[in-house]
Design a protein around this motif. Structure first.
Motif: not given
Length: 228
Positions: A117-134
């Motif tokens: 289940p941690e996959y869901a949180r990690l992938t969400t964080v990844a795509w958010r940071e992808h767009k935010c420059g992190g």
């Protein structure tokens, strides 16, 4: 970028061809997403998931792909809600936005595929940071490590035998590089770097993949997919 389905020949040649097909379909899924062609994106991602999750029924693998596409479309909705008067995304607004619908899509994918289940949180964080420059690559590689453990049916991946136990394995690193090629629209290189990623899956699940690939992989595409 063209689809090259598996050809007849020895096992090595066929395994490479199956892996190349999977890499091609993954790239097509993201291209169709960029073009807002939802059903085509589902079909492409489902082709990948049906093969990489060889332990699942085809209908269940398709549900996993649909969850992924739901998350991508939810991500786009979040981004559109955070655009300024010139149409550009405001990274500060995006960082503070509600990403729960995105995580819901990834959670649905994880549940039906049997991914941690941690996959869901990690992938969400990844795509958010992808767009935010992190730093998007660290959570993305960890998420892909979890997805690969499901594809391999092996919770111990990446099996590092000596020191240097940090990191997520070579295949998740390839995935992050594939995203970089996506960002720069270098689809040929993205396909090439992702082919060994899927070759590892083909090698690990050779018994299931052999018959499955023959049943799943269609005839060649009638025309090349010209990506922008």
């Amino acid at each position: 970028m063209t689809t090259r389905p598996p050809t007849t020949g020895d096992g090595v040649e066929r395994a490479e061809s199956v892996a190349a097909y999977m890499a091609d379909q993954l790239c097509r899924g993201f291209i169709y997403h960029d073009r807002r062609e939802r059903e085509a994106a589902v079909e492409a991602f489902a082709a990948v998931d049906t093969l990489q999750f060889a332990h699942l029924e085809a209908s269940t693998a398709r549900e996993a792909a649909e969850g992924y596409v739901d998350a991508l479309w939810a991500k786009d909705a979040v981004e559109d809600a955070c655009r300024n008067e010139t149409g550009d995304i405001d990274p500060d607004r995006l960082a503070g936005a509600d990403w729960s619908a995105v995580e819901d899509g990834f959670r649905a994918r994880a549940e039906v595929a049997g991914i941690d289940p941690e996959y869901a949180r990690l992938t969400t964080v990844a795509w958010r940071e992808h767009k935010c420059g992190g730093d998007y690559w660290s959570p993305m590689m960890r998420a892909q490590m979890l997805e690969l453990r499901t594809a391999f049916q092996d919770e111990a991946y990446p099996h590092k035998p000596r020191h240097g136990q940090g990191g997520f394995g070579p295949e998740p690193t390839r995935y992050a590089l594939g995203v970089e090629f996506h960002d720069t629209r270098q689809w040929k290189q993205a396909r090439e770097v992702m082919t060994p990623y899927f070759r590892r899956i083909v090698n690990e699940r050779a018994d299931e993949m052999s018959a499955l690939a023959r049943a799943v992989i269609p005839a060649p595409e009638p025309y090349p997919l010209d990506a922008d």
